[in-house]
Structure formats: C-alpha cells, structure tokens
Design a protein around this motif. Structure first.
Motif, short mmCIF file in Angstrom:
data_model
loop_
_atom_site.label_atom_id
_atom_site.label_comp_id
_atom_site.label_asym_id
_atom_site.label_seq_id
_atom_site.Cartn_x
_atom_site.Cartn_y
_atom_site.Cartn_z
N LEU A 1 13.05 47.04 11.85
CA LEU A 1 11.72 46.98 11.25
C LEU A 1 11.37 48.28 10.53
O LEU A 1 10.76 48.25 9.45
N PHE B 1 9.53 39.70 8.60
CA PHE B 1 10.71 39.71 9.44
C PHE B 1 10.94 38.29 9.94
O PHE B 1 10.20 37.78 10.77
N TRP C 1 12.82 35.96 12.13
CA TRP C 1 13.54 36.16 13.40
C TRP C 1 14.19 34.84 13.81
O TRP C 1 13.51 33.93 14.28
#
Length: 629
Positions: A188, A199, A201
């Motif tokens: 990050l 982000f 994931w």
C-alpha cells in the motif's frame, strides 16, 4: 555574424538550463503541467509546516512522518492563524473555493526559495501533491536510516496536476501465495507513492480462502491451508490423504480493519474479491456439499486439476446461495467501499452439464444453456450485493449469457469485453492482460523465472485505455493485476511489479498526449535509485537485448536485436562464451554463420554492462518466430 553566433550561444545556454531544471523533475506519474525555475528550497529544522484545517493537518503530519527518519528533521506543525508568515514554510491548504480544473484528486504545487505551497479541493488531492513533493527530494529520502551530509533541496517548480481516470488500481492475489499483513502495508505504501487509489484484494481462489467469515469458520480453518510445495507451478504432485496442510494463512477481521485504516490514510479504497462460482476449490474443501457431486476436496497445491476436479459452486444447490448471502453480509460489513468483486471468471461448466441439481434448476427457471446458468448465478449475486448496499464488479466473463443490470465489468481478456460492456451502457475498468498483467514475462523467457506469456515494459506503457469508437464516460479507469502462481515470495513480487507499475500509474494518471516513452524511461531510472535507498527490488529487464528471428526473401533466417530503452550498445557472439564490449557491435540484422548453434547478445551503456546476456539456440529459431518474443 558575431551577433548571430552570440544569439545561438545564448539560446543554447537557455535550453541547457531549461533541460537541467526539467531533469530535476522526475515525478511518476508525469504531472499535467510543470514549469521549472532557477533556485531551490532547502529543508531545515526551522521550516514550519502550515495547515488550515484538520484534513490538511493530517496531510502535513503524514509528510512530517514520511521524511522524519531519512532527513533526521522534526518539523513544527502550526495553524495558519498562528503563523506569522515570515519564516520558511511548507503550506498545506485545502481551498475554500473549489477549483474545477483540479477536480477531486488534483493539486497545485508551487516551490520557491522561501515557501512551498500545496493547494487542493480535497484531502486526497493534497495527499497527492505531498507525494509529488517527496519525489522532488533527493533519492535518500526513501532510506530507512538517517542520511547525513545530504543537501535536502527541492527545485523551484510550479505544478498543476490531476488524474486522467478516477480508478487507478493494483490487484494482489494472496491466494496462490499468502502475504502477511505487514507486507500488505508495504504494498500500500508503494501504491500511494505513485498515486494509485484502489487496492483490489483477491481473497479467495482454488488455493486458499484468505478472509475470516464467522458464519462459516471452516472456510479458513480448512480452506486457508494447503500442503507445502516448492518449484514450478502446475507441475506439482497433488496433496495426498493424510498429508499435513501447513502452508497458507488468512486475515482475521481485526487484520482487515487494520489494513483498511492503513489504506484509508493513504487515500486508497480496498476492493474485496470473493471469486465465484469457479475458482472455489478451497471453499469446496471446507464445505463439500457446495459442489455438484461431493468428494474429498483439498485446496490446490499447484497441480493441474482444471476440468479433472470440481472447482465450481453448484448452481442447482440452494446452499451455494445461502453461503454467499452470509459471506457477502460479512464482507459488506467489513469493507466500507461501494463495490464488491464477485469474480465470475474461468468457470468450467462440465460438471454442471452432468449435475441433476443443475439440470433441475435449468428446467425450473427456463434456462436454455450452461452460459445462461452462469448468468443466472451472476444475476442472483448482483441482487445479493445490492441487498448489502453495495455494487457488483466481475471479470468480463460475466458478459456470457447476459450481463446483470447494474454490473461493472473488469475487462481482462483484452479490451473487447470492456468495449462490449461500455456499448451496453455499463461502467468498465480496463485491465487487459497483454498490458496490465504484471505476473507475465517482462524480459526474454530464457533469462526470466518461469511464468507464461509476455508483457514487456514498453507494451504496458503503450496502452490507451479508451479504444476508438467507445464513449469514454463509461471507462472508470483501470489497474495492474498481479497473480502469484509463480511469485513465491515478496522479493520476487517486487521484481515483477516494478517498474511496470510505474508505467501503469502513468497510463491511468497522465494525459495520453503528454506521455513519452523516452522521457518515461529517463525518469524511471531515477526511481531505481530511490528504490535502492528503500531496499525495494525491481527489474532491469527493459535493458536486456530483445532478440527476434525472421526470414528474408530467400527463406534464410535473419536475427535482429534491439532494446526497449534507447541509447544502449549491443554486442553479440555466435560462439559459446558470453560476449562483452570487446565482441562485435550489433548494427543490422545478422545471417547465421555455418556451424553456429547459439547466438548471444548483451547490452552496454557508456562502457558498462547494463543488461543480462540473452541466448538463443539455433534449434529454437522457428519457435522464436512463432512466439514473436
């Protein structure tokens, strides 16, 4: 004549000074507009960090903490109402009047000898201005140790900057190989430095279920672990009965909250992906009743199992939807972002075709094809996602059989899926594998660690996310994807990500007309120096020779060599030893000498070796032509 000569000299000096100034501005992604001026601002302990509200104070504090260790300087923060205005200062100001040019993530950065001022409409824009400011500092600012003897200077500039696209993401697959939360934070950090704001994931797959779900604890107790394996992916021996499952891990709800808070402080939204109905072998290992036929399932260890073993949820089984309802309820409660990604890719339908429960579902709901069965599942997933107050994203396979009404499509199989979805009025996130998959070869496959297909740095940089004939309003942006089948540790992860993630950041931030490959590679090299200071790994594959094979009109093989980065010398050999700068200098395509069995090439710059030696066996000439490497 003398006046003309003097004028030429003056113009030359001005151009040289301008270039020298511009060469100090090595920001990635390239800003929209930069003006450089003589002089610099020097950081010293008597500089004040000035803010005008709580949000700008947070950015000022972030800047202070970012450079505290490397510079050894501790700055005083002060509100603008208490600042006398005479001391040297760095000012972080949120504008009281909105600047429509900057939008929600743009900023203005002005540096003169006595004052630096960053202004923006939002804290996010202010944060990105701060990141550009850090990039203007010497490379040593990235060090985890205090650096003495460094002149902490910032060149005088005037920058106006804002992103081309709102969605600038990086995806990380933590299923094939698990990465602990401490490293997720580092990931990050690097995203934030280069102005990524999403982000993605990837939390569930055949190899592991990586997020705690309280209502179905076996998902992580069983699905979060597999037998350990080392070596090349897809060549492994399947996990045997009785073999211990000791490799893996998962993120607790507390871990997730910690990571979400960390991301939010860096202006990053986290997009969770629960990949269904395919890619579900880890879930089936935990709850076999979710499958069509049941069985002794185990999370995949890297063996070839596709089509040989069930790995999809049974669409005819209502418990599949009950599980997903519970999972999405908990996911929605954990993640504050407005989207949930439900995967939908690479779903093998062969077991559905034979399954009595799936056949019954098709009959009951008048579904005429297996693609329609998948579409039925995706439509129900969208309704579940909407019921949780979220919106659904899926890979472009969700187009098959009919797209769910409000779905956003993440186009990975080239640009076509994105084009089709946009033409249907759906929002699109562009992530075509040819350009945006950072797990592919970035250099010659003969000198890189084993993976599949190829995506060179220059290819990544060449992407235009808005194809002709498409309404750009439907293109939210795009992202880089990192699948980790052949990425077993964090050092290799960094090697695969950087510098291609530099290129992706510029693709989705910088105006298309402002991008320039040669200027990008110049700036890229300055960031290698910064990464050296931070001990972050990266690849130099773009400096390697690129060997291609063709045939001339007579049908004879010709070997040509070039480089992605310009200004390199190429030396070559048709004999066994590795070439160096004393070998022949390449200048034009080469015919193959009689009896030669190997061609080798290497790159140099200013007399120093800069790339790997790349070899080509003569027996592989036709293969190289087919592959087009």
């Amino acid at each position: 004549m003398l006046k003309r000569l003097l004028l030429i000299i003056i113009i030359g000096i001005v151009c040289t000074l301008a270039y020298a100034q511009d060469s100090l501005n090595n920001i990635i992604p390239k800003p929209v507009a930069v003006k450089s001026f003589p002089g610099h601002f020097t950081l010293t302990s008597d500089v004040f960090l000035v803010y005008n509200n709580d949000s700008s104070k947070s950015v000022a504090q972030f800047f202070k903490e970012t450079i505290a260790v490397s510079t050894g300087i501790s700055f005083e923060l002060i509100h603008e109402n208490q600042f006398l205005g005479k001391q040297k200062s760095i000012r972080f100001y949120l504008s009281s009047l909105r600047d429509s040019t900057l939008g929600s993530e743009g900023y203005k950065l002005q540096v003169n000898a006595n004052c630096i001022e960053i202004t923006a409409n939002t804290a996010g824009g202010l944060f990105y201005g701060m990141q550009s400011l850090v990039q203007l500092l010497p490379a040593e600012v990235m060090s985890a140790k205090t650096k003495s003897g460094v002149a902490w200077t910032i060149p005088c500039v005037d920058i106006v900057d804002y992103p081309r696209f709102a969605w600038r993401g990086m995806m990380l697959d933590v299923c094939r190989h698990f990465f602990p939360k401490e490293y997720i934070k580092k990931y990050l950090d690097n995203m934030a430095r280069y102005k990524y704001n999403v982000f993605h994931w990837h939390l569930t797959d055949d190899q592991g279920w990586r997020i705690e779900i309280k209502s179905f604890p076996r998902l992580t107790q069983i699905g979060g672990w597999r037998a350990p394996r080392m070596g090349e992916w897809w060549t492994q021996t399947p996990q045997a009965d009785g073999e211990q499952s000791t490799y893996g891990g998962f993120y607790t709800k507390e871990d997730v909250k910690e990571i979400l808070d960390y991301a939010a402080a860096r202006n990053i939204t986290v997009l969770p992906e629960i990949d269904v109905p395919g890619h579900s072998l880890a879930a089936l290992a935990a709850y076999p009743e979710l499958s069509c036929f049941g069985g002794n399932f185990k999370p995949n260890v890297g063996d070839k199992f596709y089509k040989k073993m069930e790995n999809s949820l049974c669409i005819g089984n209502e418990c599949s939807f009950e599980l997903m309802d519970s999972v999405l309820t908990e996911i929605a409660a954990m993640f504050p972002g407005k989207y949930i990604h439900i995967g939908g890719d690479e779903c093998y339908k062969g077991y559905w075709e034979k399954c009595p429960k799936c056949k019954a579902r098709m009959k009951t709901d008048s579904i005429s094809s297996l693609e329609g069965l998948q579409s039925y599942f995706i439509h129900r997933m969208e309704q579940l996602v909407i019921s949780k107050g979220k919106r659904m994203i899926g890979w472009d396979e969700i187009l098959e059989g009919g797209l769910a009404p409000e779905a956003t499509v993440m186009s990975w199989r080239g640009l076509k899926g994105g084009v089709n979805a946009a033409n249907m009025g759906h929002n699109v996130i562009m992530t075509p594998d040819k350009y945006c998959y950072l797990d592919l070869y970035q250099g010659d496959p003969d000198v890189e660690y084993k993976t599949y297909s190829i995506n060179r740095l220059s290819t990544t940089y060449s992407l235009n996310p808005v194809p002709e004939g498409i309404d750009k309003k439907f293109i939210l942006g795009g992202q880089a994807n990192v699948w980790t089948e052949n990425i077993p540790n964090t050092r290799h992860l960094e090697y695969m990500v950087w510098p291609r993630a530099f290129a992706v950041s510029e693709v989705f931030w910088t105006p298309q007309e402002s991008r320039n490959w040669h200027d990008f590679t110049r700036r890229m090299e300055t960031h290698f120096t910064r990464f050296d200071q931070a001990q972050i790994n990266y690849s130099l594959s773009s400096f390697d020779p690129v060997i291609r094979v063709n045939k001339n009109n007579e049908g004879n093989y010709l070997i040509s060599v070039n480089t992605e980065v310009s200004g390199l010398d190429i030396y070559y050999s048709f004999e066994g030893p590795d070439p160096d700068s004393f070998y022949p200098l390449y200048s034009q395509p080469l015919t193959i000498p009689k009896g030669a069995d190997t061609f080798k090439a290497v790159t140099y710059r200013n007399g120093k070796k800069i790339g790997k030696v790349v070899s080509l066996k003569m027996k592989d000439l036709d293969k190289r032509i087919r592959q087009g490497y």
